[in-house]
Design a protein around this motif. Structure first.
Motif, PDB file in Angstrom:
ATOM      1  N   VAL A 208       0.818  -1.219   0.000  1.00  0.00           N
ATOM      2  CA  VAL A 208       0.000   0.000   0.000  1.00  0.00           C
ATOM      3  C   VAL A 208       0.851   1.269   0.000  1.00  0.00           C
ATOM      4  O   VAL A 208       0.622   2.193  -0.779  1.00  0.00           O
ATOM      5  CB  VAL A 208      -0.935  -0.013   1.216  1.00  0.00           C
ATOM      6  CG1 VAL A 208      -1.651   1.324   1.331  1.00  0.00           C
ATOM      7  CG2 VAL A 208      -1.943  -1.124   1.075  1.00  0.00           C
ATOM      8  N   ASP A 209       1.857   1.314   0.857  1.00  0.00           N
ATOM      9  CA  ASP A 209       2.645   2.551   0.949  1.00  0.00           C
ATOM     10  C   ASP A 209       3.388   2.825  -0.355  1.00  0.00           C
ATOM     11  O   ASP A 209       3.499   3.976  -0.793  1.00  0.00           O
ATOM     12  CB  ASP A 209       3.637   2.447   2.115  1.00  0.00           C
ATOM     13  CG  ASP A 209       2.901   2.400   3.447  1.00  0.00           C
ATOM     14  OD1 ASP A 209       3.206   1.531   4.277  1.00  0.00           O
ATOM     15  OD2 ASP A 209       1.997   3.244   3.630  1.00  0.00           O
ATOM     16  N   LYS A 210       3.878   1.758  -1.002  1.00  0.00           N
ATOM     17  CA  LYS A 210       4.622   1.957  -2.258  1.00  0.00           C
ATOM     18  C   LYS A 210       3.682   2.424  -3.366  1.00  0.00           C
ATOM     19  O   LYS A 210       4.036   3.294  -4.166  1.00  0.00           O
ATOM     20  CB  LYS A 210       5.314   0.659  -2.676  1.00  0.00           C
ATOM     21  CG  LYS A 210       6.400   0.202  -1.727  1.00  0.00           C
ATOM     22  CD  LYS A 210       7.418  -0.726  -2.422  1.00  0.00           C
ATOM     23  CE  LYS A 210       8.469  -1.178  -1.413  1.00  0.00           C
ATOM     24  NZ  LYS A 210       8.501  -2.625  -1.202  1.00  0.00           N
ATOM     25  N   VAL A 211       2.502   1.823  -3.408  1.00  0.00           N
ATOM     26  CA  VAL A 211       1.538   2.217  -4.440  1.00  0.00           C
ATOM     27  C   VAL A 211       1.157   3.678  -4.246  1.00  0.00           C
ATOM     28  O   VAL A 211       1.078   4.461  -5.190  1.00  0.00           O
ATOM     29  CB  VAL A 211       0.269   1.323  -4.374  1.00  0.00           C
ATOM     30  CG1 VAL A 211      -0.806   1.863  -5.303  1.00  0.00           C
ATOM     31  CG2 VAL A 211       0.622  -0.096  -4.754  1.00  0.00           C
ATOM     32  N   ARG A 212       0.914   4.026  -2.978  1.00  0.00           N
ATOM     33  CA  ARG A 212       0.517   5.397  -2.692  1.00  0.00           C
ATOM     34  C   ARG A 212       1.598   6.366  -3.144  1.00  0.00           C
ATOM     35  O   ARG A 212       1.324   7.397  -3.750  1.00  0.00           O
ATOM     36  CB  ARG A 212       0.268   5.551  -1.187  1.00  0.00           C
ATOM     37  CG  ARG A 212      -0.402   6.859  -0.838  1.00  0.00           C
ATOM     38  CD  ARG A 212      -0.508   7.089   0.651  1.00  0.00           C
ATOM     39  NE  ARG A 212      -1.233   6.012   1.293  1.00  0.00           N
ATOM     40  CZ  ARG A 212      -0.791   5.370   2.368  1.00  0.00           C
ATOM     41  NH1 ARG A 212       0.352   5.675   2.909  1.00  0.00           N
ATOM     42  NH2 ARG A 212      -1.512   4.400   2.909  1.00  0.00           N
ATOM     43  N   ALA A 213       2.873   6.020  -2.873  1.00  0.00           N
ATOM     44  CA  ALA A 213       3.955   6.923  -3.264  1.00  0.00           C
ATOM     45  C   ALA A 213       4.046   7.052  -4.770  1.00  0.00           C
ATOM     46  O   ALA A 213       4.371   8.112  -5.301  1.00  0.00           O
ATOM     47  CB  ALA A 213       5.267   6.401  -2.677  1.00  0.00           C
ATOM     48  N   ALA A 214       3.779   5.953  -5.482  1.00  0.00           N
ATOM     49  CA  ALA A 214       3.919   5.969  -6.947  1.00  0.00           C
ATOM     50  C   ALA A 214       2.726   6.588  -7.655  1.00  0.00           C
ATOM     51  O   ALA A 214       2.784   6.926  -8.827  1.00  0.00           O
ATOM     52  CB  ALA A 214       4.106   4.534  -7.442  1.00  0.00           C
ATOM     53  N   ALA A 215       1.614   6.747  -6.941  1.00  0.00           N
ATOM     54  CA  ALA A 215       0.362   7.105  -7.611  1.00  0.00           C
ATOM     55  C   ALA A 215       0.377   8.474  -8.250  1.00  0.00           C
ATOM     56  O   ALA A 215      -0.285   8.707  -9.255  1.00  0.00           O
ATOM     57  CB  ALA A 215      -0.797   7.015  -6.610  1.00  0.00           C
ATOM     58  N   SER A 216       1.135   9.380  -7.685  1.00  0.00           N
ATOM     59  CA  SER A 216       1.046  10.755  -8.180  1.00  0.00           C
ATOM     60  C   SER A 216       1.390  10.837  -9.652  1.00  0.00           C
ATOM     61  O   SER A 216       2.426  10.370 -10.094  1.00  0.00           O
ATOM     62  CB  SER A 216       2.006  11.639  -7.377  1.00  0.00           C
ATOM     63  OG  SER A 216       1.863  12.973  -7.782  1.00  0.00           O
ATOM     64  N   GLY A 217       0.519  11.442 -10.431  1.00  0.00           N
ATOM     65  CA  GLY A 217       0.804  11.627 -11.844  1.00  0.00           C
ATOM     66  C   GLY A 217       0.376  10.481 -12.735  1.00  0.00           C
ATOM     67  O   GLY A 217       0.458  10.581 -13.963  1.00  0.00           O
ATOM     68  N   VAL A 218      -0.091   9.402 -12.158  1.00  0.00           N
ATOM     69  CA  VAL A 218      -0.520   8.273 -12.995  1.00  0.00           C
ATOM     70  C   VAL A 218      -1.783   8.669 -13.757  1.00  0.00           C
ATOM     71  O   VAL A 218      -2.727   9.196 -13.191  1.00  0.00           O
ATOM     72  CB  VAL A 218      -0.802   7.025 -12.126  1.00  0.00           C
ATOM     73  CG1 VAL A 218      -1.512   5.959 -12.929  1.00  0.00           C
ATOM     74  CG2 VAL A 218       0.504   6.498 -11.550  1.00  0.00           C
ATOM     75  N   SER A 219      -1.793   8.389 -15.058  1.00  0.00           N
ATOM     76  CA  SER A 219      -2.930   8.763 -15.900  1.00  0.00           C
ATOM     77  C   SER A 219      -3.597   7.547 -16.493  1.00  0.00           C
ATOM     78  O   SER A 219      -2.956   6.515 -16.673  1.00  0.00           O
ATOM     79  CB  SER A 219      -2.447   9.608 -17.088  1.00  0.00           C
ATOM     80  OG  SER A 219      -2.434  10.935 -16.756  1.00  0.00           O
TER      81      SER A 219
END
Lengths: 280, 299, 355
Positions: A208-219
């Protein structure tokens, strides 16, 4: 440890790090709707909602916006969840003669309200209603005749002309039946899964924490257009549209928020009057 | 302004007629038979779904535009189906519980749960909209400001008809006389050769049939779903208790009183507060006069 | 239904066995069970024990005094809300609770302020429902409202309470209720040791209350209640005041309900208007009916059994569980009118007239 995805429009004023809000806070649904109404000359607004958190908070936002932008709140009326007798409400609406009713009724109250509104002699000609909890699925329940010509504000309509949407609707109907309709919550839920998947791809993990960190900017090229995740608020950038109900249960888009998607603003920081609403 | 007052009166009468329609079946099962039928709300639900099925069938057979015409058939059908179910319930369960009034409350609550689950399984949990005839969706424009909805006028007429029907049945027919006899003195009626078990079943079926009728009528105003029963059960009991248990005339008065007060307070305040005030007033009234509007004479 | 009557000799032995067995069961539940069950199930059981407390009070009121109340949920929910106010204030750490700020309040309402203290909250959560119970019992009894009318009025009160709490969102949290608690008495609420501790406290409180009510039922007061249920006139002619008796028993049952609410809210983590509502009120009656009214143990057993069954059936057959529960009520009423505990008794009990 898990995270939660919320695919339905809601009242804003929160941004929990454990939730992805893949739907509209007020600044992507309610606020543009009020702006549209004011632009159309509908300044006297009758607020009608079911008695729970969303309408009460939404109405706070609307009242502040009306006050700041030159509109008037004619009345603020609540009915219990599940209420089906709208005789008193229809009478009050008639007596106060507003330009428009802003409707935050929930679920089956909408069916009763629109039926009784029509029976009381009020229709789109003399009283437009702007709803934010009625979509294609609910129109079927209300009865197409009872809802014809009324307005709603969403980020997605089944009638949007886009390739991604055509494919989406076709797949949905072949899976669930040719009579089924798609609407905003359905489309958001669909997009949410893809957004999460893409974020997990980018993070190369489902932690969860890794996904949350990577989420920004995903289109994602969703049926409503391209939507992008905003890492700061965990909401998405998206457009807003106003639809007018036709006689076939579908909506014709009469206004949209422009070429650029709107930045999510759950705490109403970009509005000068937002501070009073978001206090606390 | 005067049209607003007239509209208020009309609304009051409308709510009163809805309450009466919903409560009259209960007045019979609770008032006459002393059975607490907690499933009364689910019988209303049954009536609503019968109307849904009828309009659906009409739409299939006669074409989508005619779906609303199924409604007229739905009314008697709803009555019959609900009455039939009620007859089964009485024969299968209630008749073992006549001496145990509060046990009828518990058992019928269980039956209500079963009926509700059945509705969810057959029709789905979300509420459904029932198509009604075109002439019932409009309104009568009495003046520029005052339009009376056809649906509400129809319900008022239906309530009056139901009341008249019940009154005629009880006081002008032979079976009705037998019903009254059994209710007044079961042992004596038995001695005189009256088939009390049949009368009991018929009376209970009448009560539930009327609930079904009310359910079908409610389609005119709003959606039908598995939960509409619980919406109306508390109000129905209030009407019967306020009117005086066993007194049909009292129930009429109670429905009128509650409907009128409801309308006034809903207009003056909001619907939530209005309901609370009306209920509080009813409870206060019952404090002062526990047997309701019409006192029963006890021997 | 058959009773297993036993003659006097073996009766005394049986009694001793039952008391020992109960003590063992109690110790096992408090000390052994928490290590056997996983936290989720333990928490569920804790919830059922809170319900059992309420059922105990209802059995006193209905099984013994013969007053059916469909609105015990109001008293239970009130206790839960009152204690929840303390939990909410503690979790908000001195600031305004979240639901108040988004409902437009700028400062803490006066009546909320005393609830920052856990002692005040604890006392209020039991005392206020108790006082309300006394008042209701007195008023309704004075107007000679009994039987089914009493039941319907208590149901109307549940309706009124639910609507009021929903409508007053700034003060009660509206439909969301009070939730988002983080600590209790300074300890983190989600911590499993704290939850185990809560479970143990609930078990002990239930055991103590069960003991007290059993003693009460065998006392003169208890017999007066039964006499009141069976023939109010005679009780009056013997010189007792039925109104006072009814007020007291309603107050006692309300206190138990409030206590159940107090223990409920930290374990479940939320209280909302449904906890005051009609449906919960009827379910409470079902627990006592299935368990066996007028036996006290039956109330406890009924609450635990019916709730466990409901959870088990709804987990395995989510589409069909309501059939099961509905059938349970019908079958209980038809075939086991005296409930589970009432069908097995250690001595000949006077036949319970259906109240």
């Amino acid at each position: 440890m898990a995270c939660c995805i919320n695919p339905v429009q809601y009242e804003g004023l929160e941004a929990s790090k454990n939730i992805f809000y893949i739907a509209a806070p007020p600044n992507q649904q309610i606020i543009p709707a009020v702006t549209y109404l004011l632009q159309q000359g509908m300044k006297n607004v009758y607020l009608l909602g079911s008695d729970y958190v969303f309408p009460r908070t939404a109405n706070k936002v609307i009242k502040a916006q009306l006050q700041a932008e030159g509109g008037t709140t004619v009345a603020e009326d609540y009915t219990p969840l599940g209420n089906t007798d709208y005789s008193a409400v229809v009478s009050k609406i008639k007596a106060s003669k507003p330009d428009v009713v802003f409707n935050t009724l929930n679920g089956d109250s909408n069916v009763a309200f629109f039926k009784q509104l029509k029976a009381g002699g009020l229709s789109i000609d003399n009283l437009p209603v702007m709803s934010v909890s009625v979509a294609e699925v609910e129109v079927a329940g209300i009865g197409v005749d009872n809802f014809k010509g009324q307005l709603t504000a969403w980020n997605y309509f089944q009638s949007i002309k886009a390739d991604a949407n055509a494919k989406f609707v076709a797949s949905y109907q072949s899976r669930y039946g040719a009579n089924q309709v798609t609407d905003d919550p359905i489309e958001h839920a669909y997009s949410a899964v893809y957004l999460w998947a893409k974020s997990a791809d980018k993070a190369k993990s489902i932690d969860v924490d890794k996904v949350r960190a990577a989420a920004s900017g995903v289109s994602f090229d969703s049926p409503q257009g391209t939507v992008t995740l905003d890492g700061e608020t965990q909401h998405i950038f998206q457009k807003t549209m106003i639809g007018k109900a036709g006689s076939d249960g579908q909506f014709q888009v009469v206004w949209d928020s422009g070429a650029d998607p709107l930045k999510p603003d759950p705490y109403l920081k970009t509005y000068s009057w937002g501070a009073t609403v978001a206090a606390g | 302004m005067s049209s607003l007052i007239l509209l208020g009166i009309f609304n009051g009468l409308s709510v009163a007629s809805i309450l009466l329609l919903v409560a009259i079946g209960l007045a019979i099962t609770f008032g006459l038979m002393n059975v607490i039928n907690m499933a009364h709300g689910q019988f209303i639900m049954v009536g609503g779904y019968v109307a849904y099925v009828c309009s659906g069938l009409a739409g299939l057979v006669l074409g989508p535009a005619a779906a609303g015409d199924g409604f007229l058939v739905a009314l008697p059908m709803a009555f019959l189906v609900a009455a039939g179910l009620g007859w089964l319930l009485e024969r299968g369960l209630i008749r073992f519980l006549y001496k145990r009034q509060l046990d009828t409350l518990l058992a019928t609550w269980g039956v209500g749960l079963i009926l509700e689950q059945a509705a969810k399984n057959i029709f789905g949990a979300p509420n459904v909209n029932v198509d009604v005839p075109e002439w019932l969706t409009g309104s009568l424009a009495v003046s520029e400001d005052l339009s009376l909805s056809h649906a509400r006028l129809f319900i008022m007429a239906l309530a009056a008809l139901a009341l008249g029907g019940v009154g005629w049945y009880l006081f002008r027919t032979g079976t009705g006389r037998l019903v009254r006899a059994v209710m007044q003195n079961r042992a004596m009626a038995d001695c005189l050769g009256v088939r009390t078990d049949r009368i009991d079943a018929t009376t209970f079926a009448l009560g539930t049939g009327l609930a079904g009728l009310a359910g079908a009528a409610l389609c005119l105003l709003g959606p039908i779903g598995p939960f509409i029963g619980t919406d109306y059960i508390v109000q129905a009991f209030m009407v019967v208790v306020l009117g005086g248990v066993g007194q049909l005339a009292g129930s009429v008065g109670a429905a009128a009183a509650i409907g009128g007060l409801d309308s006034v307070f809903n207009l003056a305040f909001s619907v939530s507060i209005g309901q609370v005030i009306v209920f509080a007033l009813v409870v206060a009234f019952l404090q002062w006069r526990p047997s309701g509007f019409v006192r029963t004479r006890s021997r | 239904m058959a009773t297993i009557g036993l003659c006097a000799d073996s009766f005394a032995l049986m009694r001793r066995v039952v008391i020992c067995a109960s003590a063992v069961l109690l110790l096992a539940t408090v000390f052994v069970l928490p290590s056997l069950l996983d936290p989720f199930r333990l928490n569920l059981l804790g919830k059922y024990l809170c319900f059992a407390l309420v059922a105990l009070g209802l059995d006193l009121l209905w099984g013994y005094a013969g007053q059916l109340s469909l609105g015990q949920s109001v008293l239970f929910g009130l206790g839960a809300y009152l204690f929840g106010m303390y939990l909410k204030l503690e979790s908000s750490g001195g600031k305004l609770p979240d639901f108040m700020s988004w409902s437009g309040l700028t400062e803490l309402p006066l009546f909320w302020r005393p609830f920052a203290s856990p002692i005040v909250a604890l006392i209020a959560a039991v005392l206020i429902p108790a006082l309300l119970g006394v008042a209701l019992g007195y008023l309704l009894s004075r107007s000679r409202i009994v039987g089914v009318y009493f039941a319907i009025i208590t149901q109307a009160l549940a309706f009124i309470a639910t609507t009021l709490f929903i409508g007053q969102q700034p003060f009660t949290g509206g439909t969301n209720g009070l939730t988002n608690f983080s600590t209790i008495f300074g300890q983190p609420l989600r911590d499993s040791t704290v939850q185990v501790w809560l479970f143990q406290v609930t078990t002990l409180v239930l055991a103590v209350c069960l003991g007290l009510t059993l003693w009460l039922s065998r006392s003169r007061f208890g017999r007066l209640l039964v006499a009141l249920r069976d023939d109010e006139q005679r009780v009056r002619f013997c010189g007792y005041d039925p109104t006072l008796l009814r007020a007291i028993v309603f107050g006692l049952s309300a206190a138990l309900a409030g206590l159940g609410g107090v223990l409920f809210v930290p374990q479940v983590g939320i209280v909302n208007p449904d906890s005051l509502g009609i449906i919960l009120g009827i379910q409470m009656v079902i627990w006592v009916a299935v368990g066996g009214r007028g036996t006290l143990i039956g109330a406890v057993v009924g609450a635990i059994v019916v709730n466990s069954l409901q959870t088990a059936v709804s987990e395995s057959l989510p589409d069909l569980w309501q059939y099961g529960i509905g059938a349970l009520f019908v079958i209980t009423v038809l075939l086991f009118p005296r409930g589970l505990a009432g069908s097995v008794s250690l001595r000949d009990r006077p036949r319970l007239e259906a109240a």
